[in-house]
Design a protein around this motif. Structure first.
Motif, PDB file in Angstrom:
ATOM      1  N   ALA A  72      50.145  38.532  51.328  1.00  0.00           N
ATOM      2  CA  ALA A  72      48.787  38.133  50.972  1.00  0.00           C
ATOM      3  C   ALA A  72      47.932  39.363  50.660  1.00  0.00           C
ATOM      4  O   ALA A  72      47.191  39.381  49.672  1.00  0.00           O
ATOM      5  CB  ALA A  72      48.144  37.324  52.105  1.00  0.00           C
ATOM      6  N   ARG A  73      48.051  40.406  51.472  1.00  0.00           N
ATOM      7  CA  ARG A  73      47.296  41.631  51.245  1.00  0.00           C
ATOM      8  C   ARG A  73      47.707  42.265  49.914  1.00  0.00           C
ATOM      9  O   ARG A  73      46.866  42.682  49.120  1.00  0.00           O
ATOM     10  CB  ARG A  73      47.534  42.616  52.389  1.00  0.00           C
ATOM     11  N   ASP A 131      46.421  40.219  46.998  1.00  0.00           N
ATOM     12  CA  ASP A 131      44.986  40.453  46.818  1.00  0.00           C
ATOM     13  C   ASP A 131      44.716  41.763  46.092  1.00  0.00           C
ATOM     14  O   ASP A 131      43.681  41.909  45.446  1.00  0.00           O
ATOM     15  CB  ASP A 131      44.256  40.450  48.164  1.00  0.00           C
ATOM     16  N   SER A 149      43.571  39.905  38.673  1.00  0.00           N
ATOM     17  CA  SER A 149      43.628  38.444  38.614  1.00  0.00           C
ATOM     18  C   SER A 149      44.681  37.941  37.628  1.00  0.00           C
ATOM     19  O   SER A 149      45.310  36.908  37.866  1.00  0.00           O
ATOM     20  CB  SER A 149      42.258  37.864  38.264  1.00  0.00           C
ATOM     21  N   GLN A 182      48.012  38.240  39.438  1.00  0.00           N
ATOM     22  CA  GLN A 182      48.078  37.216  40.489  1.00  0.00           C
ATOM     23  C   GLN A 182      48.424  35.860  39.900  1.00  0.00           C
ATOM     24  O   GLN A 182      49.323  35.170  40.378  1.00  0.00           O
ATOM     25  CB  GLN A 182      46.735  37.097  41.216  1.00  0.00           C
TER      26      GLN A 182
END
Length: 183
Positions: free
Chosen positions: A125-126, A129, A133, A136
């Motif tokens: 998750a880190r 992040d 974008s 992701q």
């Protein structure tokens, strides 16, 4: 744990059924969570996971530790089976939100496995992040929803080459980030 999994796969390659049972017990909760996140259907995820483990048993002798960890190898097999299943079902691609990464932790593993899984999910998750974008979104759609590069390009309304670059760069960034997390 990685060395234990590699040993189990080596033993499976030699036909050790107990090693297969142990590998299944240790990895199936995480792999089931992955299958559910891709397929969005619990029953279908169970079916695909069974097929994936048959494939894992049959291909255990072809695993080579130098090409990646056992967990990554298992994830790729399950993910590919999920994608095959999705492609067989000619359903419409729904609007997809980014995965809530911390919730990928399965509730079924042993306490030690749950701790390891939670740690890895937190690291993932880190690292996710930390991606831009576009990376992701491309990685989420590709790996957790089974979209091909061409489908990604259509979904994101972007050129195919750009989508491939987002996936490639995102994976490279994730690999670096996760490598630093395990050191």
């Amino acid at each position: 744990m990685a060395d234990e999994l590699a040993d189990l796969v080596t033993r499976m390659g030699a036909g050790d059924q107990q090693a297969f049972a142990t590998l299944y017990q240790r990895t199936s909760p995480r792999l089931f969570t992955l299958a559910i996140s891709v397929l969005r259907n619990r029953d279908l995820a169970q079916e695909v996971l069974q097929e994936a483990f048959i494939n894992i048993w049959r291909s255990a002798s072809s695993y080579h530790a130098g090409k990646g960890s056992v967990q990554v190898w298992l994830n790729v097999i399950v993910r590919n089976r999920c994608i095959d299943s999705l492609r067989q079902r000619t359903s419409r691609i729904e609007e997809v939100d980014l995965v809530d990464w911390p919730e990928l932790v399965s509730e079924q593993p042993s306490p030690l496995q749950a701790l390891q899984t939670q740690h890895e999910a937190t690291d993932l998750a880190r690292c996710m992040d930390g991606l831009d974008s576009q990376q992701q979104r491309a990685l989420t759609l590709a790996f957790f929803h089974g979209l091909s590069h061409r489908e990604l390009a259509e979904k994101l309304a972007a050129p195919l080459g750009s989508v491939k670059s987002h996936v490639r760069r995102g994976l490279a960034n994730l690999r670096r980030c996760l490598h630093h997390a395990t050191i």
